[in-house]
Design a protein around this motif. Structure first.
Motif, PDB file in Angstrom:
ATOM      1  N   GLY A 181      75.210  78.986  25.532  1.00 28.97           N
ATOM      2  CA  GLY A 181      76.523  79.308  24.969  1.00 28.97           C
ATOM      3  C   GLY A 181      77.318  78.121  24.464  1.00 28.97           C
ATOM      4  N   LYS A 182      76.728  76.932  24.435  1.00 28.76           N
ATOM      5  CA  LYS A 182      77.486  75.749  24.000  1.00 28.76           C
ATOM      6  C   LYS A 182      76.672  74.965  22.962  1.00 28.76           C
ATOM      7  CE  LYS A 182      79.858  71.782  25.867  1.00 28.76           C
ATOM      8  NZ  LYS A 182      79.476  70.577  26.508  1.00 28.76           N
ATOM      9  N   MET A 183      77.347  74.520  21.907  1.00 29.90           N
ATOM     10  CA  MET A 183      76.645  73.700  20.906  1.00 29.90           C
ATOM     11  C   MET A 183      76.370  72.321  21.504  1.00 29.90           C
ATOM     12  SD  MET A 183      75.915  75.426  18.343  1.00 29.90           S
ATOM     13  CE  MET A 183      75.342  74.244  17.138  1.00 29.90           C
ATOM     14  N   GLN A 184      75.157  71.854  21.300  1.00 34.72           N
ATOM     15  CA  GLN A 184      74.756  70.533  21.811  1.00 34.72           C
ATOM     16  C   GLN A 184      74.175  69.702  20.669  1.00 34.72           C
ATOM     17  OE1 GLN A 184      75.232  69.397  24.782  1.00 34.72           O
ATOM     18  NE2 GLN A 184      75.346  71.134  26.162  1.00 34.72           N
ATOM     19  N   GLY A 185      74.536  68.422  20.648  1.00 35.83           N
ATOM     20  CA  GLY A 185      73.829  67.490  19.771  1.00 35.83           C
ATOM     21  C   GLY A 185      72.634  66.923  20.523  1.00 35.83           C
ATOM     22  N   LEU A 186      71.732  66.304  19.800  1.00 43.73           N
ATOM     23  CA  LEU A 186      70.536  65.731  20.444  1.00 43.73           C
ATOM     24  C   LEU A 186      70.345  64.279  20.049  1.00 43.73           C
ATOM     25  CD1 LEU A 186      67.283  67.916  20.301  1.00 43.73           C
ATOM     26  CD2 LEU A 186      68.678  67.347  22.292  1.00 43.73           C
ATOM     27  N   HIS A 187      70.162  63.411  21.042  1.00 42.66           N
ATOM     28  CA  HIS A 187      69.719  62.047  20.779  1.00 42.66           C
ATOM     29  C   HIS A 187      68.189  62.063  20.736  1.00 42.66           C
ATOM     30  CE1 HIS A 187      73.688  60.472  21.503  1.00 42.66           C
ATOM     31  NE2 HIS A 187      73.692  60.788  22.786  1.00 42.66           N
ATOM     32  N   TRP A 206      72.711  69.542  31.590  1.00 40.20           N
ATOM     33  CA  TRP A 206      71.983  68.598  30.737  1.00 40.20           C
ATOM     34  C   TRP A 206      70.567  69.076  30.396  1.00 40.20           C
ATOM     35  CZ3 TRP A 206      75.167  65.456  28.573  1.00 40.20           C
ATOM     36  CH2 TRP A 206      76.263  64.947  29.262  1.00 40.20           C
ATOM     37  N   LEU A 207      70.212  70.266  30.908  1.00 40.44           N
ATOM     38  CA  LEU A 207      68.829  70.728  30.744  1.00 40.44           C
ATOM     39  C   LEU A 207      68.758  71.910  29.780  1.00 40.44           C
ATOM     40  CD1 LEU A 207      67.782  70.485  34.503  1.00 40.44           C
ATOM     41  CD2 LEU A 207      67.277  68.849  32.670  1.00 40.44           C
ATOM     42  N   ASN A 208      67.778  71.876  28.909  1.00 39.46           N
ATOM     43  CA  ASN A 208      67.632  72.901  27.887  1.00 39.46           C
ATOM     44  C   ASN A 208      66.919  74.149  28.413  1.00 39.46           C
ATOM     45  OD1 ASN A 208      67.326  74.320  25.553  1.00 39.46           O
ATOM     46  ND2 ASN A 208      65.929  72.887  24.565  1.00 39.46           N
ATOM     47  N   SER A 209      65.753  73.949  29.047  1.00 38.31           N
ATOM     48  CA  SER A 209      64.890  75.105  29.342  1.00 38.31           C
ATOM     49  C   SER A 209      65.327  75.978  30.527  1.00 38.31           C
ATOM     50  CB  SER A 209      63.451  74.653  29.602  1.00 38.31           C
ATOM     51  OG  SER A 209      63.083  73.679  28.702  1.00 38.31           O
TER      52      SER A 209
END
Ligand SMILES: CC(C)(COP(=O)(O)OP(=O)(O)OC[C@H]1O[C@@H](n2cnc3c(N)ncnc32)[C@H](O)[C@@H]1OP(=O)(O)O)[C@@H](O)C(=O)NCCC(=O)NCCS
Length: 258
Positions: free
Chosen positions: A233-239, A53-56
């Motif tokens: 390596g995975k496409m993520q949408g953002l709320h 769940w973490l981007n950085s």
């Protein structure tokens, strides 16, 4: 004597370290990061229940990542505390750039402390998400310029857009701790000591636990950007979640200090 500029932080009488107690979970405090946090950071940042769940944080998360992150946290905390120390004779509370306490620790019955998370306010890093003519849209071309403009505003400028990043040990999920940490950090330090008036937080699409910690604190979910970017390596949408201080924000009660 306690430096009045630290208000509302308290100071650990044994170590001299400042801390902020959560409003509702009284056995949980926020402190600066410490160099010996590295071992636990490694454990948490490699835990799939957190890192997906973490981007950085990179994955796998290595000792050098922990050392580098701690350096980026410890320096600014020390600088803010130094700034507040130098202003200790100044009557008015100083507005500062950062919150010097952000590592979440549980204080155990025997007085020892256990690192259980992190909650940090920082300048908005999703400058590609923009409100234009009343609609949210994605503009990657203007991202760098918007973030540079936001970053160049002086500490305390009410026009600054802030953001919020956090994670909590899985052993402590769903006990209302992060909801409390968002409330405490925003209202006990962000608003009064950093001049935070506008915050935009982002959570990967589907991260409803994170969304709830914000909506329970008065944020509105204003937009979802589908397939926003590739992370590990995975496409993520953002709320996208937005909070604005009330126009008639009353700081008088806060400024009544001992
Ligand atoms: C997001 C996170 C910080 C939330 O911390 P927390 O202390 O467990 O959150 P809280 O207990 O304060 O609130 C979570 C809320 O979400 C709800 N929730 C949890 N999982 C859910 C799900 N899958 N769907 C819907 N709601 C969910 C809980 O019931 C709770 O709501 P309630 O109080 O109304 O019952 C924690 O789950 C975490 O560290 N996740 C992994 C890292 C992460 O996502 N960080 C945020 C990145 S934006």
């Amino acid at each position: 004597m306690l430096n009045p500029q630290l208000f509302p932080l308290e100071v650990d009488p044994q170590t001299g370290e400042p801390f902020l107690r959560l409003r509702h979970h009284k056995s949980i405090i926020l402190t600066p990061a410490r160099w010996d946090d590295a071992k636990q950071l490694l454990e948490y940042m490699n835990d799939p229940r957190l890192c997906v769940w973490l981007n950085s944080p990179p994955f796998p998360y290595l000792p050098e990542h922990a050392e580098s992150w701690l350096g980026r946290m410890i320096g600014p905390s020390r600088d803010i505390l130094q700034e507040l120390e130098e202003a200790k004779e100044v009557a008015e509370l100083k507005t500062v750039e950062d919150c010097p306490v952000h590592i979440i620790r549980e204080v155990m019955d025997d007085g020892t402390q256990k690192l259980i998370g992190n909650a940090h306010m920082f300048r908005y890093k999703n400058g590609e998400l923009v409100l234009s003519d009343g609609s949210w849209t994605v503009d990657w071309a203007g991202k760098a310029k918007r973030e540079e403009e936001n970053g160049s505003r002086k500490a305390g400028d009410p026009e600054i857009i802030w953001s919020f990043g956090d994670w909590l040990a899985p052993s402590h999920h769903n006990q209302g701790i992060m909801t409390d940490a968002v409330e405490t950090l925003l209202h006990d330090w962000g608003v009064p000591r950093m001049g935070v008036r506008h915050m935009i937080a982002a959570a990967f699409e589907g991260n409803m636990a994170s969304v709830k910690t914000f909506t329970k604190n008065g944020f509105d979910m204003v937009y979802t950007s589908k397939n926003h970017f590739e992370v590990k390596g995975k496409m993520q949408g953002l709320h996208v979640l937005e909070w604005k201080a009330a126009e008639n924000l009353d700081l008088i009660s806060f400024n009544f200090r001992p």
